[in-house]
Motif scaffolding. Sequence first.
Motif, PDB file in Angstrom:
ATOM      1  N   VAL A   1     -34.031  -7.276 -26.035  1.00 49.91           N
ATOM      2  CA  VAL A   1     -34.421  -8.646 -26.525  1.00 49.91           C
ATOM      3  C   VAL A   1     -34.590  -9.682 -25.305  1.00 49.91           C
ATOM      4  O   VAL A   1     -35.600 -10.564 -25.383  1.00 49.91           O
ATOM      5  CB  VAL A   1     -33.459  -9.338 -27.576  1.00 49.91           C
ATOM      6  CG1 VAL A   1     -33.951 -10.653 -27.845  1.00 49.91           C
ATOM      7  CG2 VAL A   1     -33.567  -8.361 -28.781  1.00 49.91           C
ATOM      8  N   ARG A   2     -33.597  -9.825 -24.268  1.00 52.76           N
ATOM      9  CA  ARG A   2     -33.749 -10.546 -23.363  1.00 52.76           C
ATOM     10  C   ARG A   2     -34.934 -10.325 -22.152  1.00 52.76           C
ATOM     11  O   ARG A   2     -35.533 -11.041 -21.980  1.00 52.76           O
ATOM     12  CB  ARG A   2     -32.399 -10.350 -22.520  1.00 52.76           C
ATOM     13  CG  ARG A   2     -32.704 -11.344 -21.123  1.00 52.76           C
ATOM     14  CD  ARG A   2     -31.547 -11.533 -20.382  1.00 52.76           C
ATOM     15  NE  ARG A   2     -31.485 -12.608 -19.382  1.00 52.76           N
ATOM     16  CZ  ARG A   2     -30.596 -13.393 -18.874  1.00 52.76           C
ATOM     17  NH1 ARG A   2     -29.445 -13.377 -19.245  1.00 52.76           N
ATOM     18  NH2 ARG A   2     -30.963 -14.289 -17.964  1.00 52.76           N
ATOM     19  N   ALA A   3     -35.330  -8.948 -22.160  1.00 54.84           N
ATOM     20  CA  ALA A   3     -36.479  -8.591 -21.397  1.00 54.84           C
ATOM     21  C   ALA A   3     -37.737  -8.988 -21.786  1.00 54.84           C
ATOM     22  O   ALA A   3     -38.645  -9.489 -21.282  1.00 54.84           O
ATOM     23  CB  ALA A   3     -36.485  -6.992 -21.345  1.00 54.84           C
ATOM     24  N   VAL A   4     -37.587  -9.191 -23.398  1.00 52.50           N
ATOM     25  CA  VAL A   4     -38.997  -9.646 -23.967  1.00 52.50           C
ATOM     26  C   VAL A   4     -39.187 -11.283 -23.993  1.00 52.50           C
ATOM     27  O   VAL A   4     -40.163 -11.697 -23.347  1.00 52.50           O
ATOM     28  CB  VAL A   4     -39.179  -9.306 -25.727  1.00 52.50           C
ATOM     29  CG1 VAL A   4     -40.002 -10.109 -26.222  1.00 52.50           C
ATOM     30  CG2 VAL A   4     -39.100  -7.700 -25.584  1.00 52.50           C
ATOM     31  N   THR A   5     -38.035 -11.856 -23.928  1.00 54.89           N
ATOM     32  CA  THR A   5     -38.073 -13.294 -23.891  1.00 54.89           C
ATOM     33  C   THR A   5     -38.243 -13.674 -22.475  1.00 54.89           C
ATOM     34  O   THR A   5     -38.999 -14.660 -22.006  1.00 54.89           O
ATOM     35  CB  THR A   5     -36.813 -13.939 -24.509  1.00 54.89           C
ATOM     36  OG1 THR A   5     -35.718 -13.292 -23.942  1.00 54.89           O
ATOM     37  CG2 THR A   5     -36.691 -13.717 -26.124  1.00 54.89           C
ATOM     38  N   ASP A   6     -37.571 -13.054 -21.455  1.00 56.44           N
ATOM     39  CA  ASP A   6     -37.686 -13.251 -20.161  1.00 56.44           C
ATOM     40  C   ASP A   6     -39.275 -12.904 -19.770  1.00 56.44           C
ATOM     41  O   ASP A   6     -39.798 -13.881 -19.052  1.00 56.44           O
ATOM     42  CB  ASP A   6     -36.875 -12.369 -19.381  1.00 56.44           C
ATOM     43  CG  ASP A   6     -35.423 -13.020 -19.041  1.00 56.44           C
ATOM     44  OD1 ASP A   6     -35.176 -13.997 -19.694  1.00 56.44           O
ATOM     45  OD2 ASP A   6     -34.417 -12.364 -18.344  1.00 56.44           O
TER      46      ASP A   6
END
Length: 494
Positions: free
Chosen positions: A233-238
């Motif tokens: 999820v962080r990879a997507v938002t980042d």
Amino acid sequence: MAAPEFDFVIVGAGFGGIGAAIELRRLGYDNFVILDREDDLGGTWHVNHYPGLAVDVPTTTYSYSFEPNPNWSRLYTPGPEIKRYAADVADKYDVRDHMRFNTVVTGARWDDETNTWQVALESGDPLSTRFLITATGFLSQPRMPDIPGITSFEGRVLHTTDWDDDYDAAGERVAVIGTGATAVQLIPELARRAADLTVYQRTPIWVVPKIDVRFGALARRLFARVPATQRAVRAVTDGLYEFLVYVGVLRYDSVGRLNGAARLLAGAHRFASIRDRNLRRKLTPDYEFGCKRPTFSNSYYRTFTRPHVHLQADGIDRVEADGIVNADGTKTVLDTLVLATGFDLWEANFPAIEVIGRDGRDLGKWWRDTRFQAYQGVTVPRFPNFLSLASPYAFLGLNFFNTMDYQMRHMDRLFGELKRRGATTFEVTEKANARYLDQMTELLGDSLFTVGDCASARSYYYNPAGEATLLRPMTTRAALREASTYPVTDYEFA
């Protein structure tokens, strides 16, 4: 010669100071102290606790990369949870015991004879240390408005950085001065309680819809048991934020002006929320999207359609004992005046304390007499054994934690080389600093801040000379790569 009291003094117990302390522990240092003027850790997330406070980037991104938190309640987490995260990280990495609160640092001076920093305190004897790290943050010095008569108001005055948690606006006539990111969060909350609310706007702000989701118990259990899911999820938002910053800010001129799409989204949001054409016009910025930090809210625009909420965009003439005299001659009688006037970044925060380096160089004066500059946003020539984590060209994109990640890598490389050489001092060279300043100037030449129409934004991204020297104009990946591979010959070791 007496040994210094500490190996490191860190000024500031916010996320910057906590991150620096964690990195020092990793490097094998334990003789350090963290000084903070407040009575607890957390920095801006301790000082700020006004109604509606929340992060304005997804909390999947707003956290240390090495310490994801599976317990966030929602995508845009409320302020108290961020403060609790700071406390949990400090406890987990055993840095809380190094903290001294209610300790005001007034300045620091390099001593060439002893190769130490002498750190002056508001009360008590100075501390001596081999290395000095200032982690005072970018949003630590509140700005007070320069309005005639502001001190003559006899009602209640609240600044958002000094909120009274017992205050209840029910039945009161309230005015808010300011329409920045803080005000966008606070105004809808005050409108729910106040009998009458007047908002004084100097510069409109771009507001886009807030796509917020709640993380239920199932999602939190999944994040805790399978950390890879949260990293995904962080990879997507980042990645999303990185893309928006890259095409909308860093490569504004050469990649394409996609900011128009964001302007259309904000305009559609404004149109769907407000039917009054004149009110929409007053709330529409005349500068490019991204010149000033944009904000996310689903209730800000709608708040101005309520009958007891008034937008005053014509200016303030003066403040009197019982209210505000507007520029058009009318008067708004008030019970409470709320100052959502933000922070003083450049005059009071660069640097936040007086720092005197080698040969008596005053950091603040040098920055103002020459140009605001810092090698990789961390070190400055003529200031040995000194790292400033809140420096020109330090802040990366929209997320402070990405900034902290690259700064921790910079520290790892720097102090690793210091130990390898058996050295006791380091200092970035004038040549390396000048080369880096030229690099930053060149990168900014293609950015929104140089090419775009930002004249009326009054953005804190710009220093008093009109240069956009707050942000580091590169991607997170590029900054991390630089922090891990910069030539160690950019420093002199002794």
